[in-house]
Design a protein around this motif. Sequence first.
Motif, PDB file in Angstrom:
ATOM      1  N   SER A  78       0.864  -1.178   0.000  1.00  0.00           N
ATOM      2  CA  SER A  78       0.000   0.000   0.000  1.00  0.00           C
ATOM      3  C   SER A  78       0.897   1.222   0.000  1.00  0.00           C
ATOM      4  O   SER A  78       1.734   1.378   0.898  1.00  0.00           O
ATOM      5  CB  SER A  78      -0.909   0.003   1.234  1.00  0.00           C
ATOM      6  OG  SER A  78      -1.608   1.234   1.341  1.00  0.00           O
ATOM      7  N   THR A  80       1.146   5.462  -0.372  1.00  0.00           N
ATOM      8  CA  THR A  80       0.478   6.767  -0.379  1.00  0.00           C
ATOM      9  C   THR A  80       1.507   7.873  -0.203  1.00  0.00           C
ATOM     10  O   THR A  80       2.579   7.671   0.355  1.00  0.00           O
ATOM     11  CB  THR A  80      -0.569   6.887   0.747  1.00  0.00           C
ATOM     12  OG1 THR A  80       0.085   6.717   2.015  1.00  0.00           O
ATOM     13  CG2 THR A  80      -1.670   5.852   0.594  1.00  0.00           C
ATOM     14  N   THR A  82       1.386  11.902   1.228  1.00  0.00           N
ATOM     15  CA  THR A  82       0.546  12.884   1.916  1.00  0.00           C
ATOM     16  C   THR A  82       1.218  14.250   1.894  1.00  0.00           C
ATOM     17  O   THR A  82       2.399  14.379   2.223  1.00  0.00           O
ATOM     18  CB  THR A  82       0.312  12.470   3.385  1.00  0.00           C
ATOM     19  OG1 THR A  82      -0.302  11.180   3.414  1.00  0.00           O
ATOM     20  CG2 THR A  82      -0.577  13.481   4.101  1.00  0.00           C
ATOM     21  N   ILE A  89      -4.192  13.226   0.785  1.00  0.00           N
ATOM     22  CA  ILE A  89      -3.528  11.949   0.527  1.00  0.00           C
ATOM     23  C   ILE A  89      -3.753  11.522  -0.915  1.00  0.00           C
ATOM     24  O   ILE A  89      -4.873  11.563  -1.432  1.00  0.00           O
ATOM     25  CB  ILE A  89      -4.052  10.855   1.483  1.00  0.00           C
ATOM     26  CG1 ILE A  89      -3.774  11.250   2.945  1.00  0.00           C
ATOM     27  CG2 ILE A  89      -3.409   9.515   1.160  1.00  0.00           C
ATOM     28  CD1 ILE A  89      -4.382  10.281   3.946  1.00  0.00           C
ATOM     29  N   VAL A  90      -2.672  11.102  -1.555  1.00  0.00           N
ATOM     30  CA  VAL A  90      -2.749  10.551  -2.912  1.00  0.00           C
ATOM     31  C   VAL A  90      -2.376   9.075  -2.834  1.00  0.00           C
ATOM     32  O   VAL A  90      -1.321   8.719  -2.296  1.00  0.00           O
ATOM     33  CB  VAL A  90      -1.805  11.290  -3.880  1.00  0.00           C
ATOM     34  CG1 VAL A  90      -1.820  10.631  -5.254  1.00  0.00           C
ATOM     35  CG2 VAL A  90      -2.189  12.764  -3.987  1.00  0.00           C
ATOM     36  N   VAL A  91      -3.253   8.217  -3.368  1.00  0.00           N
ATOM     37  CA  VAL A  91      -3.019   6.775  -3.362  1.00  0.00           C
ATOM     38  C   VAL A  91      -2.349   6.369  -4.672  1.00  0.00           C
ATOM     39  O   VAL A  91      -2.815   6.726  -5.766  1.00  0.00           O
ATOM     40  CB  VAL A  91      -4.340   6.012  -3.183  1.00  0.00           C
ATOM     41  CG1 VAL A  91      -4.097   4.499  -3.281  1.00  0.00           C
ATOM     42  CG2 VAL A  91      -4.984   6.367  -1.850  1.00  0.00           C
ATOM     43  N   PHE A  92      -1.259   5.606  -4.558  1.00  0.00           N
ATOM     44  CA  PHE A  92      -0.555   5.079  -5.722  1.00  0.00           C
ATOM     45  C   PHE A  92      -0.991   3.621  -5.903  1.00  0.00           C
ATOM     46  O   PHE A  92      -0.699   2.769  -5.057  1.00  0.00           O
ATOM     47  CB  PHE A  92       0.952   5.184  -5.528  1.00  0.00           C
ATOM     48  CG  PHE A  92       1.492   6.577  -5.710  1.00  0.00           C
ATOM     49  CD1 PHE A  92       2.277   6.904  -6.806  1.00  0.00           C
ATOM     50  CD2 PHE A  92       1.195   7.573  -4.788  1.00  0.00           C
ATOM     51  CE1 PHE A  92       2.763   8.195  -6.978  1.00  0.00           C
ATOM     52  CE2 PHE A  92       1.680   8.870  -4.946  1.00  0.00           C
ATOM     53  CZ  PHE A  92       2.461   9.179  -6.052  1.00  0.00           C
ATOM     54  N   TYR A 100       3.810   1.496  -8.918  1.00  0.00           N
ATOM     55  CA  TYR A 100       2.610   2.031  -8.257  1.00  0.00           C
ATOM     56  C   TYR A 100       2.364   3.423  -8.832  1.00  0.00           C
ATOM     57  O   TYR A 100       3.243   4.285  -8.776  1.00  0.00           O
ATOM     58  CB  TYR A 100       2.811   2.083  -6.741  1.00  0.00           C
ATOM     59  CG  TYR A 100       3.003   0.710  -6.124  1.00  0.00           C
ATOM     60  CD1 TYR A 100       1.969   0.074  -5.439  1.00  0.00           C
ATOM     61  CD2 TYR A 100       4.215   0.029  -6.251  1.00  0.00           C
ATOM     62  CE1 TYR A 100       2.138  -1.195  -4.893  1.00  0.00           C
ATOM     63  CE2 TYR A 100       4.385  -1.241  -5.708  1.00  0.00           C
ATOM     64  CZ  TYR A 100       3.349  -1.845  -5.040  1.00  0.00           C
ATOM     65  OH  TYR A 100       3.518  -3.100  -4.510  1.00  0.00           O
ATOM     66  N   ALA A 102      -0.113   6.968  -9.646  1.00  0.00           N
ATOM     67  CA  ALA A 102      -1.200   7.892  -9.297  1.00  0.00           C
ATOM     68  C   ALA A 102      -1.438   8.823 -10.482  1.00  0.00           C
ATOM     69  O   ALA A 102      -0.494   9.199 -11.181  1.00  0.00           O
ATOM     70  CB  ALA A 102      -0.846   8.703  -8.055  1.00  0.00           C
ATOM     71  N   TYR A 113       6.120  16.634   1.569  1.00  0.00           N
ATOM     72  CA  TYR A 113       5.302  15.451   1.337  1.00  0.00           C
ATOM     73  C   TYR A 113       5.892  14.269   2.111  1.00  0.00           C
ATOM     74  O   TYR A 113       7.111  14.160   2.259  1.00  0.00           O
ATOM     75  CB  TYR A 113       5.251  15.101  -0.151  1.00  0.00           C
ATOM     76  CG  TYR A 113       4.585  16.142  -1.027  1.00  0.00           C
ATOM     77  CD1 TYR A 113       3.264  15.984  -1.441  1.00  0.00           C
ATOM     78  CD2 TYR A 113       5.279  17.268  -1.444  1.00  0.00           C
ATOM     79  CE1 TYR A 113       2.649  16.929  -2.248  1.00  0.00           C
ATOM     80  CE2 TYR A 113       4.679  18.221  -2.255  1.00  0.00           C
ATOM     81  CZ  TYR A 113       3.365  18.045  -2.659  1.00  0.00           C
ATOM     82  OH  TYR A 113       2.762  18.991  -3.460  1.00  0.00           O
ATOM     83  N   GLU A 116       4.439   6.958   2.467  1.00  0.00           N
ATOM     84  CA  GLU A 116       4.173   5.865   3.401  1.00  0.00           C
ATOM     85  C   GLU A 116       3.932   4.583   2.610  1.00  0.00           C
ATOM     86  O   GLU A 116       3.109   4.536   1.701  1.00  0.00           O
ATOM     87  CB  GLU A 116       2.963   6.159   4.280  1.00  0.00           C
ATOM     88  CG  GLU A 116       2.714   5.074   5.331  1.00  0.00           C
ATOM     89  CD  GLU A 116       1.566   5.417   6.270  1.00  0.00           C
ATOM     90  OE1 GLU A 116       1.828   6.001   7.334  1.00  0.00           O
ATOM     91  OE2 GLU A 116       0.406   5.110   5.903  1.00  0.00           O
TER      92      GLU A 116
END
Length: 278
Positions: A78, A80, A82, A89-92, A100, A102, A113, A116
């Motif tokens: 997972s 992200t 931020t 938050i941007v999810v990759f 991954y 985005a 930034y 995580e």
Amino acid sequence: MKNTNRYKKLAMLLILIGILNSCTDVVNVNVPNGGARLVVDASIKWQKGTSGETQTIYLRKSTAFFNNNPDAPVTGASVTVTKVNDGSIVVFADQNNGSYTATDFVPEINASYTLEILYNGNIYTATETLIAAPTINRVEQTIENSGDDTEIQLQVFFDDPVDVENYYLGEFTPSNLPLPALAVIKDEFSDGNENFIQNENDKYLAGVNVGINVYGISQRYYDYLYILIQQSGSDENGPFPTTPVQLKGNCKNANDANEEVLGYFRLGEFDTTSYTIN
């Protein structure tokens, strides 16, 4: 007496042949293996004049020295990023091949930034600031002579902002080579003046096109790259090569501070141009 000398010579010849044959034996080198490391290739690159909304982060696992595969893609993590100042938050999204991606990243100059990564029950984090890049003014070509060697040198000129401590990365990608060459500089002695970053290469030949990117980078990333470039080019430093040191990135395991994580999380705006060698 003659027979004795003949036998001695024959014995010496047989010993020499035995020694030469022994030189062909295969030597198995036992290379210590500290286990696989997580490799984080997280470069947020924002080209001037674009939205910068599509970004990709790559995760891999290192492999043993003699392994035929240089690395193994990491899937199922997972990822992200931020923005610290507003918590957005941007999810990759996992592409199932170690990358991954985005498509909704919003870059902001001087914003911090936090990356995580949740993987195998661990949390890996890193924080960096997105640095502005200068505008490229021009590219000049010169000839660099060193003894019997002649290399073509490219200098990329740009204006350095006054009263601001700046660090720059130059990325030079010739059309006849598979990998780019990197160069870093700081404005310690050129603050507020026109500055340049340069690269010389004996593979630069007439007609070769060189893609050139100039990034703004943080001081910490400058220090990281400076060591990396020095160590990767140590064979060019004559009889006194650079002593290798452990190169540490900014990614840490929040669950285990002793885990060695390879790679770096960085963000930078860049200006781009190209130049054809003449």
